[in-house]
Design an enzyme around this catalytic site. Structure first.
Site, PDB file in Angstrom:
ATOM      1  N   SER A  64      70.482 -84.689  -0.881  1.00 20.98           N
ATOM      2  CA  SER A  64      70.132 -85.587  -1.856  1.00 20.98           C
ATOM      3  C   SER A  64      68.908 -86.139  -0.935  1.00 20.98           C
ATOM      4  O   SER A  64      68.064 -87.470  -1.417  1.00 20.98           O
ATOM      5  CB  SER A  64      71.010 -86.991  -1.597  1.00 20.98           C
ATOM      6  OG  SER A  64      72.316 -86.872  -1.533  1.00 20.98           O
ATOM      7  N   LYS A  67      66.205 -86.668  -3.759  1.00 19.07           N
ATOM      8  CA  LYS A  67      66.400 -88.065  -4.472  1.00 19.07           C
ATOM      9  C   LYS A  67      64.848 -89.055  -4.899  1.00 19.07           C
ATOM     10  O   LYS A  67      64.781 -89.063  -6.038  1.00 19.07           O
ATOM     11  CB  LYS A  67      67.197 -88.705  -4.149  1.00 19.07           C
ATOM     12  CG  LYS A  67      69.595 -88.036  -4.178  1.00 19.07           C
ATOM     13  CD  LYS A  67      70.732 -88.942  -4.303  1.00 19.07           C
ATOM     14  CE  LYS A  67      71.716 -88.669  -4.852  1.00 19.07           C
ATOM     15  NZ  LYS A  67      72.411 -89.247  -3.782  1.00 19.07           N
ATOM     16  N   TYR A 182      71.398 -80.529 -11.134  1.00 20.97           N
ATOM     17  CA  TYR A 182      70.847 -81.143 -10.385  1.00 20.97           C
ATOM     18  C   TYR A 182      71.537 -81.135  -8.677  1.00 20.97           C
ATOM     19  O   TYR A 182      71.015 -81.108  -8.172  1.00 20.97           O
ATOM     20  CB  TYR A 182      72.103 -82.311 -10.180  1.00 20.97           C
ATOM     21  CG  TYR A 182      72.003 -83.706  -9.344  1.00 20.97           C
ATOM     22  CD1 TYR A 182      70.998 -83.772  -8.327  1.00 20.97           C
ATOM     23  CD2 TYR A 182      73.202 -84.004  -8.792  1.00 20.97           C
ATOM     24  CE1 TYR A 182      70.910 -84.559  -7.328  1.00 20.97           C
ATOM     25  CE2 TYR A 182      73.247 -83.957  -7.097  1.00 20.97           C
ATOM     26  CZ  TYR A 182      72.246 -85.027  -6.644  1.00 20.97           C
ATOM     27  OH  TYR A 182      72.362 -85.636  -5.373  1.00 20.97           O
ATOM     28  N   TYR A 234      72.249 -95.559   1.037  1.00 22.95           N
ATOM     29  CA  TYR A 234      73.738 -96.608   0.894  1.00 22.95           C
ATOM     30  C   TYR A 234      74.453 -97.080   1.006  1.00 22.95           C
ATOM     31  O   TYR A 234      73.445 -98.561   0.973  1.00 22.95           O
ATOM     32  CB  TYR A 234      74.446 -95.010   0.753  1.00 22.95           C
ATOM     33  CG  TYR A 234      74.147 -93.252   0.357  1.00 22.95           C
ATOM     34  CD1 TYR A 234      73.260 -93.811  -0.557  1.00 22.95           C
ATOM     35  CD2 TYR A 234      73.437 -92.369   1.769  1.00 22.95           C
ATOM     36  CE1 TYR A 234      72.795 -92.456  -1.100  1.00 22.95           C
ATOM     37  CE2 TYR A 234      73.509 -91.457   1.223  1.00 22.95           C
ATOM     38  CZ  TYR A 234      72.794 -90.847   0.380  1.00 22.95           C
ATOM     39  OH  TYR A 234      72.421 -90.085  -0.612  1.00 22.95           O
ATOM     40  N   VAL A 252      73.327 -84.417   2.982  1.00 26.88           N
ATOM     41  CA  VAL A 252      74.737 -84.075   3.987  1.00 26.88           C
ATOM     42  C   VAL A 252      74.176 -82.411   4.321  1.00 26.88           C
ATOM     43  O   VAL A 252      75.351 -82.498   5.096  1.00 26.88           O
ATOM     44  CB  VAL A 252      75.732 -83.899   2.776  1.00 26.88           C
ATOM     45  CG1 VAL A 252      75.793 -85.592   2.033  1.00 26.88           C
ATOM     46  CG2 VAL A 252      75.310 -82.992   1.792  1.00 26.88           C
TER      47      VAL A 252
END
Length: 420
Positions: A64, A67, A182, A234, A252
């Site tokens: 992630s 992103k 993705y 988050y 992660v």
């Protein structure tokens, strides 16, 4: 002399390395096999110095952390308004893989959660992602095919999100293809030095600190780092920004980056994650760095020195015929406001006025406009004004090294010299 910075970073790793809390990302089989004791960090300055300690040569998948970089590429390619039509910028307060969209618009709340990241990826293609991410890192990046396969096999939740986005008309492409692309984006291999340089490229206004390549426009990085600050961690984003105060993004696989505008890019790697999906030891490292080094974005700096370093008579045989204002530091709004106030409160007597930029290291656009307005008003008051700009930082100055003029507006042309 050997730099003490690696020693300090090693000390931080030693202090934070004792925490064995957290769990591996077991829902992705390949990540569940990671060595939980790996620990590394890196720091890259905006002028190209890179420091890495610990397991800084170990490569892992970006996950992630991809992103914000995909978001930057999408804005650079499509324009901010077009991207905002598809994905918002508000913190969701939800976990990264929550199946939630804005009521009324159907947009994902922000590009840092999976729904937003899938939407952003649909605006790009695999080759653009690979080339763009490689430019951010300053080297060619490769995909970990084993992680890609393992992650794709367990991507049912992302498939559900993609189909939901397609049902709302947010994603028009094939949902399965978007999830596959993705997942491939998340499977790019990096090490902490790659990530620190990628973060430093954001911190450097889109220019890679080592290669000098402009990867994305300056205004794109400002927007991306703002969204990282509010949404990058988050449902722990509020706690993060109050305690650490560095725009950040986690992954992660155990990576964590931070971009401090105009200063540094930071990265850590430690695979054990907390309940929010953020690296346990990585969070501790950032807390320590923020505290020790005053890196909190809201850290109140000491009052800036006056932009006017010195006010003197003209030198040599012109003594008594006018004034020299020697400026220093950054010609920005705050600095020029003080200059304008000084000129209004203590106007120079009749005669020549020299504005010397020799000690100026930066001229911001708003500062330049205010400087030229000051020049125009000085000329209107009857002063013979000259600007000394040895580094040619004023945008209107010719590219060659000859002396020239700058247009101050209102038909006022002012001489610009390379030396006083």
């Amino acid at each position: 002399m050997r730099s003490p910075i690696p020693d300090y970073l090693t000390e931080v790793l030693d202090v934070c390395g004792g925490d064995g809390g957290g769990e591996l990302a077991a829902y992705i089989p390949e990540l569940a096999e990671a060595d939980p004791d790996r620990f590394a960090m890196a720091l890259a300055t905006v002028d190209g110095a890179v420091y890495g300690v610990g397991d800084d040569d170990v490569r892992f998948t970006i996950q992630s952390i991809s992103k914000p970089f995909a978001y930057a590429l999408a804005i650079a390619d499509r324009g901010l308004d077009a991207v905002l039509e598809k994905v918002g910028v508000e913190p969701s307060g939800d976990a990264f893989n929550e199946l939630s969209l804005e009521v009324g618009t159907g947009r994902p709340f922000n590009p840092m959660i999976n729904a937003g990241a899938l939407t952003v990826h649909a605006l790009l293609d695999d080759e653009r992602v690979r080339r763009g991410f490689s430019a951010f890192a300053g080297r060619e990046l490769e995909i970990d095919e084993d992680v890609f396969t393992s992650e794709l096999e367990t991507a049912d939740r992302n498939r559900a999100i993609a189909f939901m986005l397609r049902s709302h008309g947010i994603v028009e492409e094939d949902a399965q293809a978007v999830v596959e692309g993705y997942t491939r984006q998340c499977s790019l291999l990096v090490d902490v030095k790659d990530l620190a340089l990628m973060a430093a490229t954001l911190a450097n206004g889109g220019v890679h600190p080592v290669t000098g390549q402009r990867v994305v426009p300056h205004e794109v990085t400002r927007h991306v780092m703002a969204v990282m600050a509010t949404c990058g961690m988050y449902d722990a984003a509020g706690d993060w920004f109050t305690s650490v105060g560095i725009p950040a993004k986690s992954g992660v696989a155990g990576g964590l980056i931070g971009a401090l505008p105009g200063q540094v890019g930071l990265a850590t790697f430690s695979p054990r994650l907390d309940q929010h999906g953020n690296s346990v030891r990585g969070v501790q490292v950032f807390e320590r760095l923020s505290s020790d080094m005053g890196m909190h974005l809201m850290e109140v700096p000491p009052p800036a020195r006056s932009l006017i370093r010195e006010r003197t008579d003209l030198p040599g045989d012109r003594e008594g015929e006018g004034w020299v204002f020697e400026l220093q530091g950054s010609v920005n709004f705050v600095g020029m406001e003080r200059v304008l106030r000084t000129l209004a409160d203590e106007p120079p007597s009749e005669g020549a006025v020299v504005l010397d930029l020799t000690r100026v290291h930066e001229v911001r656009d708003v500062g330049r406009r205010m400087l030229l307005e000051a020049v125009r008003r000085l000329v209107a008051d009857g002063h013979d004004v000259t600007i000394v700009d040895p580094d040619g930082m004023l945008e209107a100055f010719p590219d060659d090294h000859a002396d020239g003029d700058v247009d101050a507006g209102g038909g006022v042309e002012v001489p610009v010299l390379r030396r006083r």
